[in-house]
Design an enzyme around this catalytic site. Structure first.
Site, mmCIF file in Angstrom:
data_model
loop_
_atom_site.group_PDB
_atom_site.id
_atom_site.type_symbol
_atom_site.label_atom_id
_atom_site.label_comp_id
_atom_site.label_asym_id
_atom_site.label_seq_id
_atom_site.Cartn_x
_atom_site.Cartn_y
_atom_site.Cartn_z
ATOM 1 C CB SER A 13 -0.875 0.013 1.247
ATOM 2 O OG SER A 13 -0.055 -0.023 2.393
ATOM 3 C CE1 TYR A 44 -3.888 -0.129 -1.132
ATOM 4 C CE2 TYR A 44 -3.160 -2.399 -1.291
ATOM 5 C CZ TYR A 44 -3.366 -1.173 -1.879
ATOM 6 O OH TYR A 44 -3.071 -1.001 -3.202
ATOM 7 N N GLY A 45 -5.096 -1.169 5.368
ATOM 8 C CA GLY A 45 -5.563 -1.867 6.565
ATOM 9 C C GLY A 45 -6.950 -1.480 7.025
ATOM 10 C CB CYS A 75 0.808 -5.316 1.300
ATOM 11 S SG CYS A 75 -0.553 -4.558 2.197
ATOM 12 C CG ASN A 76 1.457 -8.940 6.668
ATOM 13 O OD1 ASN A 76 1.490 -10.072 7.091
ATOM 14 N ND2 ASN A 76 2.560 -8.227 6.504
ATOM 15 C CD GLU A 156 3.318 5.121 5.718
ATOM 16 O OE1 GLU A 156 2.795 6.106 5.204
ATOM 17 O OE2 GLU A 156 3.578 4.083 5.089
ATOM 18 C CB CYS A 188 1.984 -4.805 9.572
ATOM 19 S SG CYS A 188 1.996 -3.232 8.682
ATOM 20 C CB THR A 189 5.539 -5.163 4.993
ATOM 21 O OG1 THR A 189 4.509 -4.328 4.447
ATOM 22 C CG2 THR A 189 5.311 -6.586 4.550
ATOM 23 C CG HIS A 190 4.296 0.152 7.486
ATOM 24 N ND1 HIS A 190 3.552 -0.364 6.462
ATOM 25 C CD2 HIS A 190 4.446 1.476 7.222
ATOM 26 C CE1 HIS A 190 3.236 0.612 5.623
ATOM 27 N NE2 HIS A 190 3.765 1.733 6.055
HETATM 28 N N1 DGL Z 1 2.225 -2.588 4.979
HETATM 29 C C1 DGL Z 1 0.846 -2.989 5.055
HETATM 30 C C2 DGL Z 1 0.723 -4.397 5.564
HETATM 31 O O1 DGL Z 1 1.661 -5.137 5.576
HETATM 32 C C3 DGL Z 1 0.035 -2.147 5.985
HETATM 33 C C4 DGL Z 1 -0.155 -0.744 5.647
HETATM 34 C C5 DGL Z 1 -1.573 -0.396 5.327
HETATM 35 O O2 DGL Z 1 -2.487 -0.598 6.134
HETATM 36 O O3 DGL Z 1 -1.733 0.111 4.248
HETATM 37 O O4 DGL Z 1 -0.327 -4.804 5.975
#
Ligand code: DGL
Length: 267
Positions: A13, A44-45, A75-76, A156, A188-190
């Protein structure tokens, strides 16, 4: 048709998937990556499944147009809500990998975990992809999940290892859902950006698992098996975003671990 010299396409995302891209660059230095961060639509979450599917398919189409041999959903939220649809859309044109299955396999088969916690976005946690996957492979493992939606905007905005982020991390990690866990999946990849902060909260007594390295290793296995692992010099990675600000450029470089140039493209 894609061949060994074709790039790997990956998307998220926003910039979070760059933590996975960074691990791939280290583990598979011969591979060229084409990254797409859907910064116009993040997060996206908080989106519905249908919307996440819709965005994921548009991006997948773009990456297929770039001749990618493999699409990695970095992205998860998209892995848990759109993996099947992306696979169906891609068909035989390329391979498709998500960031959840390799972690689920690792936890179920390669760790001594008994009580696993998972944190992630609402979209990921509500899908129950992690508990279902782990318990179907290893019913002896207890899995408890917790949505931690403030962590993505916090990261972020650059709140890391400071009073604000310590308070948010403490408030989430002290919740009853996560009491007594021996491992914690960063779903979550963040979150790899705050892995040390999370480990420190648990006094380094909980095994904090992030997907970046595990996914990069899985990718190497899959490409090796299909004789598609590129080992020579590639022409350079490409990074695309759907919305560009100077700030995205700054945090993208932080997530990837080296300076990168983002190109804006509308799908
Ligand atoms: N990096 C997204 C993930 O791994 C999360 C960020 C989002 O919610 O957009 O779920």
């Amino acid at each position: 048709m894609p061949d060994i010299n074709s790039p790997i396409g990956l998307f998220d995302s926003g910039v979070g998937g760059l933590t996975v891209a960074s691990a791939i660059r280290q583990a598979l230095p011969g591979e060229q990556m084409i990254y797409f961060g859907d910064t116009a639509h993040l997060p996206y979450g908080d989106k519905s499944k249908d919307t996440i599917i819709n965005y994921s398919l548009q991006i997948t189409d773009f990456l297929l147009g770039k001749g990618c041999k493999l699409i990695l959903i970095a992205c998860n939220s998209a892995s848990s809500n759109a993996y099947k649809e992306v696979r169906d859309f891609v068909g035989e044109k390329a391979m498709v990998l998500n960031v959840i299955d390799p972690v689920v396999e690792y936890v179920a088969n390669e760790t001594e975990s008994h009580n696993v916690g998972v944190i992630g976005t609402k979209a990921t946690i509500n899908s129950e992809t992690y508990p279902r996957g782990i318990q179907s492979r290893n019913p002896g493992i207890e899995v408890s999940s917790l949505a931690t939606p403030l962590l993505v905007p916090m990261i972020e905005e650059g709140f890391i290892f400071d009073d604000i982020s310590n308070a948010i991390v403490r408030s989430y990690l002290s919740r009853k859902e996560l009491q007594g866990i021996d491992s914690l999946i960063l779903g979550c990849t963040h979150y790899p950006i705050i892995k040390n902060q999370i480990s420190r909260y648990f006094n380094f007594e909980v095994n904090v698992i992030d997907s970046a390295k595990i996914v990069a290793e899985k990718l190497r296995d899959v490409l090796t098996e299909k004789h598609l692992l590129r080992t020579d010099k590639h022409p350079g990675h490409e990074f695309f975003v759907s919305d560009h600000t100077e700030y995205f450029g700054i945090i993208a470089s932080m997530f990837f671990g080296e300076k990168i140039k983002l190109d804006k493209i509308s799908l």
